[in-house]
Scaffold this motif. Structure first.
Motif, PDB file in Angstrom:
ATOM      1  N   ALA A 124      43.279  18.974  51.363  1.00 39.72           N
ATOM      2  CA  ALA A 124      43.432  17.916  52.357  1.00 39.72           C
ATOM      3  C   ALA A 124      44.889  17.909  52.805  1.00 39.72           C
ATOM      4  O   ALA A 124      45.805  17.982  51.986  1.00 39.72           O
ATOM      5  CB  ALA A 124      43.045  16.561  51.782  1.00 39.72           C
ATOM      6  N   VAL A 125      45.090  17.846  54.116  1.00 36.47           N
ATOM      7  CA  VAL A 125      46.444  17.842  54.677  1.00 36.47           C
ATOM      8  C   VAL A 125      46.791  16.429  55.123  1.00 36.47           C
ATOM      9  O   VAL A 125      45.983  15.755  55.768  1.00 36.47           O
ATOM     10  CB  VAL A 125      46.534  18.814  55.875  1.00 36.47           C
ATOM     11  CG1 VAL A 125      47.943  18.788  56.477  1.00 36.47           C
ATOM     12  CG2 VAL A 125      46.164  20.226  55.445  1.00 36.47           C
ATOM     13  N   GLU A 126      47.982  15.981  54.775  1.00 32.75           N
ATOM     14  CA  GLU A 126      48.428  14.665  55.192  1.00 32.75           C
ATOM     15  C   GLU A 126      48.650  14.635  56.704  1.00 32.75           C
ATOM     16  O   GLU A 126      49.303  15.519  57.266  1.00 32.75           O
ATOM     17  CB  GLU A 126      49.733  14.292  54.481  1.00 32.75           C
ATOM     18  CG  GLU A 126      49.553  13.939  53.010  1.00 32.75           C
ATOM     19  CD  GLU A 126      50.849  13.469  52.376  1.00 32.75           C
ATOM     20  OE1 GLU A 126      51.931  13.808  52.911  1.00 32.75           O
ATOM     21  OE2 GLU A 126      50.800  12.775  51.353  1.00 32.75           O
ATOM     22  N   VAL A 133      40.577  17.139  55.883  1.00 30.13           N
ATOM     23  CA  VAL A 133      39.941  18.033  54.916  1.00 30.13           C
ATOM     24  C   VAL A 133      39.675  19.384  55.573  1.00 30.13           C
ATOM     25  O   VAL A 133      39.062  19.442  56.651  1.00 30.13           O
ATOM     26  CB  VAL A 133      38.628  17.427  54.374  1.00 30.13           C
ATOM     27  CG1 VAL A 133      37.947  18.399  53.411  1.00 30.13           C
ATOM     28  CG2 VAL A 133      38.919  16.098  53.673  1.00 30.13           C
ATOM     29  N   ILE A 134      40.131  20.463  54.933  1.00 31.62           N
ATOM     30  CA  ILE A 134      39.967  21.801  55.495  1.00 31.62           C
ATOM     31  C   ILE A 134      39.300  22.731  54.481  1.00 31.62           C
ATOM     32  O   ILE A 134      39.295  22.458  53.277  1.00 31.62           O
ATOM     33  CB  ILE A 134      41.317  22.399  55.932  1.00 31.62           C
ATOM     34  CG1 ILE A 134      42.289  22.452  54.748  1.00 31.62           C
ATOM     35  CG2 ILE A 134      41.900  21.604  57.089  1.00 31.62           C
ATOM     36  CD1 ILE A 134      43.635  23.083  55.089  1.00 31.62           C
ATOM     37  N   THR A 136      38.611  27.022  53.202  1.00 28.18           N
ATOM     38  CA  THR A 136      39.463  28.125  52.771  1.00 28.18           C
ATOM     39  C   THR A 136      40.099  28.872  53.947  1.00 28.18           C
ATOM     40  O   THR A 136      41.080  29.589  53.758  1.00 28.18           O
ATOM     41  CB  THR A 136      38.650  29.126  51.932  1.00 28.18           C
ATOM     42  OG1 THR A 136      37.497  29.542  52.676  1.00 28.18           O
ATOM     43  CG2 THR A 136      38.185  28.489  50.627  1.00 28.18           C
ATOM     44  N   GLU A 137      39.546  28.706  55.155  1.00 35.57           N
ATOM     45  CA  GLU A 137      40.099  29.368  56.339  1.00 35.57           C
ATOM     46  C   GLU A 137      40.918  28.417  57.201  1.00 35.57           C
ATOM     47  O   GLU A 137      41.414  28.801  58.253  1.00 35.57           O
ATOM     48  CB  GLU A 137      38.966  29.969  57.168  1.00 35.57           C
ATOM     49  CG  GLU A 137      38.183  31.057  56.427  1.00 35.57           C
ATOM     50  CD  GLU A 137      36.992  31.549  57.237  1.00 35.57           C
ATOM     51  OE1 GLU A 137      36.589  30.853  58.192  1.00 35.57           O
ATOM     52  OE2 GLU A 137      36.469  32.620  56.913  1.00 35.57           O
ATOM     53  N   GLY A 138      41.034  27.161  56.751  1.00 32.91           N
ATOM     54  CA  GLY A 138      41.805  26.183  57.500  1.00 32.91           C
ATOM     55  C   GLY A 138      41.013  25.450  58.559  1.00 32.91           C
ATOM     56  O   GLY A 138      41.580  24.729  59.386  1.00 32.91           O
ATOM     57  N   VAL A 139      39.676  25.598  58.551  1.00 38.99           N
ATOM     58  CA  VAL A 139      38.830  24.896  59.518  1.00 38.99           C
ATOM     59  C   VAL A 139      38.734  23.415  59.145  1.00 38.99           C
ATOM     60  O   VAL A 139      38.507  23.074  57.978  1.00 38.99           O
ATOM     61  CB  VAL A 139      37.416  25.513  59.566  1.00 38.99           C
ATOM     62  CG1 VAL A 139      36.495  24.694  60.471  1.00 38.99           C
ATOM     63  CG2 VAL A 139      37.489  26.955  60.059  1.00 38.99           C
ATOM     64  N   VAL A 140      38.905  22.551  60.130  1.00 37.95           N
ATOM     65  CA  VAL A 140      38.839  21.103  59.900  1.00 37.95           C
ATOM     66  C   VAL A 140      37.387  20.684  59.700  1.00 37.95           C
ATOM     67  O   VAL A 140      36.552  20.866  60.594  1.00 37.95           O
ATOM     68  CB  VAL A 140      39.453  20.329  61.081  1.00 37.95           C
ATOM     69  CG1 VAL A 140      39.325  18.820  60.846  1.00 37.95           C
ATOM     70  CG2 VAL A 140      40.913  20.717  61.272  1.00 37.95           C
ATOM     71  N   LEU A 141      37.102  20.114  58.542  1.00 39.10           N
ATOM     72  CA  LEU A 141      35.741  19.684  58.226  1.00 39.10           C
ATOM     73  C   LEU A 141      35.525  18.204  58.522  1.00 39.10           C
ATOM     74  O   LEU A 141      34.474  17.812  59.013  1.00 39.10           O
ATOM     75  CB  LEU A 141      35.426  19.981  56.761  1.00 39.10           C
ATOM     76  CG  LEU A 141      35.560  21.452  56.326  1.00 39.10           C
ATOM     77  CD1 LEU A 141      35.261  21.593  54.836  1.00 39.10           C
ATOM     78  CD2 LEU A 141      34.622  22.334  57.138  1.00 39.10           C
ATOM     79  N   ARG A 142      36.529  17.409  58.224  1.00 42.85           N
ATOM     80  CA  ARG A 142      36.425  15.968  58.469  1.00 42.85           C
ATOM     81  C   ARG A 142      37.793  15.338  58.296  1.00 42.85           C
ATOM     82  O   ARG A 142      38.719  15.955  57.763  1.00 42.85           O
ATOM     83  CB  ARG A 142      35.415  15.305  57.516  1.00 42.85           C
ATOM     84  CG  ARG A 142      35.755  15.449  56.037  1.00 42.85           C
ATOM     85  CD  ARG A 142      34.630  14.941  55.149  1.00 42.85           C
ATOM     86  NE  ARG A 142      34.842  15.273  53.751  1.00 42.85           N
ATOM     87  CZ  ARG A 142      35.433  14.484  52.859  1.00 42.85           C
ATOM     88  NH1 ARG A 142      35.869  13.286  53.232  1.00 42.85           N
ATOM     89  NH2 ARG A 142      35.574  14.858  51.603  1.00 42.85           N
ATOM     90  N   LYS A 163      38.079  18.772  64.927  1.00 44.38           N
ATOM     91  CA  LYS A 163      36.983  18.990  63.988  1.00 44.38           C
ATOM     92  C   LYS A 163      36.187  20.242  64.362  1.00 44.38           C
ATOM     93  O   LYS A 163      35.807  20.433  65.505  1.00 44.38           O
ATOM     94  CB  LYS A 163      36.066  17.759  63.978  1.00 44.38           C
ATOM     95  CG  LYS A 163      35.065  17.721  62.853  1.00 44.38           C
ATOM     96  CD  LYS A 163      34.294  16.410  62.887  1.00 44.38           C
ATOM     97  CE  LYS A 163      33.236  16.356  61.808  1.00 44.38           C
ATOM     98  NZ  LYS A 163      32.460  15.085  61.855  1.00 44.38           N
ATOM     99  N   GLY A 164      35.956  21.100  63.371  1.00 39.74           N
ATOM    100  CA  GLY A 164      35.181  22.315  63.597  1.00 39.74           C
ATOM    101  C   GLY A 164      36.024  23.511  63.993  1.00 39.74           C
ATOM    102  O   GLY A 164      35.513  24.622  64.114  1.00 39.74           O
ATOM    103  N   GLU A 165      37.336  23.298  64.205  1.00 41.21           N
ATOM    104  CA  GLU A 165      38.235  24.387  64.564  1.00 41.21           C
ATOM    105  C   GLU A 165      39.367  24.490  63.543  1.00 41.21           C
ATOM    106  O   GLU A 165      39.603  23.570  62.767  1.00 41.21           O
ATOM    107  CB  GLU A 165      38.816  24.174  65.972  1.00 41.21           C
ATOM    108  CG  GLU A 165      37.758  24.201  67.072  1.00 41.21           C
ATOM    109  CD  GLU A 165      38.377  24.108  68.451  1.00 41.21           C
ATOM    110  OE1 GLU A 165      39.629  24.152  68.553  1.00 41.21           O
ATOM    111  OE2 GLU A 165      37.611  23.990  69.425  1.00 41.21           O
ATOM    112  N   LYS A 166      40.070  25.630  63.570  1.00 42.60           N
ATOM    113  CA  LYS A 166      41.158  25.826  62.612  1.00 42.60           C
ATOM    114  C   LYS A 166      42.310  24.862  62.900  1.00 42.60           C
ATOM    115  O   LYS A 166      42.671  24.639  64.058  1.00 42.60           O
ATOM    116  CB  LYS A 166      41.661  27.266  62.660  1.00 42.60           C
ATOM    117  CG  LYS A 166      40.735  28.264  61.972  1.00 42.60           C
ATOM    118  CD  LYS A 166      41.394  29.627  61.848  1.00 42.60           C
ATOM    119  CE  LYS A 166      40.502  30.594  61.072  1.00 42.60           C
ATOM    120  NZ  LYS A 166      41.165  31.912  60.882  1.00 42.60           N
ATOM    121  N   LEU A 167      42.853  24.313  61.833  1.00 38.77           N
ATOM    122  CA  LEU A 167      43.999  23.415  61.959  1.00 38.77           C
ATOM    123  C   LEU A 167      45.207  24.230  62.420  1.00 38.77           C
ATOM    124  O   LEU A 167      45.518  25.275  61.835  1.00 38.77           O
ATOM    125  CB  LEU A 167      44.285  22.757  60.611  1.00 38.77           C
ATOM    126  CG  LEU A 167      45.423  21.743  60.575  1.00 38.77           C
ATOM    127  CD1 LEU A 167      45.040  20.483  61.350  1.00 38.77           C
ATOM    128  CD2 LEU A 167      45.775  21.381  59.136  1.00 38.77           C
TER     129      LEU A 167
END
Length: 262
Positions: A124-126, A133-134, A136-142, A163-167
């Motif tokens: 989880a990234v602040e 929440v991401i 293993t590939e850095g995709v934003v899940l929620r 959401k659904g794309e890489k951070l």
């Protein structure tokens, strides 16, 4: 003269041999038989014997079976061949970024199987007062304000979050290597509760095993020491001795040193 007569008799006999009658082909009759068989099969497939009675979910870990069935809107009582709605089920589920892929299978006569391939949340990234929440590939899940109980990554400068794309962050390379490091935690029997990216040219990280015990170094170098098992050996020895306050430094030459807090 006798030889001539004998030869003539052979010719006469050969002309009197009866030829076997050639059977006439009936392509139209064969076509009707084939069409009838196909019609019977299609009719049989359309009977209530092949109506869906059970929906089974496979491959899930984040969502429950019931949640996935509800999200997919998979229905029972419809024909397993014509009424399952494979593409609609896939489209509904793949709207959620947790699903990397969805497969529909059939177990005849009456069971529909939804097999999902989920993305694995790893950190989880602040982001202000939220957690992103991401996987293993850095995709934003929620995103959310409740602590997701995952490794927290701090110090990243987010440039785009969807959401659904890489951070997208300024420290793209550091994030990628940090995620690889975190992916190796389970195999390496080592868990980091928090990773803080430093604001320097090397983007070193401070990876906290405990609030009082931190591993410091470049993500790629730390990952290499984890893969070799050297970092785990050092940490285990510290735990056994009770030295759980200090910094474990992993330098670019792969040396591991420990500096206790006094």
């Amino acid at each position: 003269m006798a030889a001539y007569n004998e030869e003539a008799m052979k010719v006469l006999k050969s002309t009197n041999v009866k030829k076997k009658p050639i059977k006439k082909r009936h392509p139209f009759r064969n076509f009707l038989i084939f069409t009838g068989l196909v019609a019977m099969i299609i009719y049989g497939m359309g009977t209530s014997y092949f109506n869906i009675k059970n929906v089974v979910v496979e491959g899930n870990s984040y969502y429950t079976d019931r949640q996935i069935i509800t999200m997919s809107d998979a229905k029972t009582g419809v024909n397993i061949f014509w009424g399952a709605g494979d593409s609609k089920i896939k489209n509904r589920l793949k709207k959620d970024p947790y699903f990397r892929d969805v497969f529909i299978k059939r177990r005849l006569p009456d069971t529909l199987v939804i097999k999902v391939e989920e993305r694995r949340q790893i950190a989880a990234v602040e982001y202000g007062d939220k957690y992103v929440v991401i996987d293993t590939e850095g995709v934003v899940l929620r995103t959310g304000k409740i602590d997701p109980k995952l490794t927290l990554i701090a110090g990243l400068k987010i440039t785009k979050m969807e959401k659904g794309e890489k951070l997208e962050v300024e420290q793209k390379n550091t994030l990628s290597k940090t995620l690889k490091m975190l992916s190796a935690m389970e195999k390496g029997d080592l868990f980091f509760k928090k990773a803080i990216v430093e604001e320097d040219e090397d983007n070193r990280i401070n990876a906290y095993i405990l609030d009082s015990l931190v591993v410091k170094g470049k993500p790629q170098i730390v990952l290499e020491r984890m893969k070799s098992g050297d970092l785990q050996k050092v940490v285990n020895k510290l735990m056994q001795k009770g030295d759980i306050r200090g910094t474990v430094a992993v330098d670019d030459n792969n040396f591991i040193t420990f500096s206790p807090d006094i």
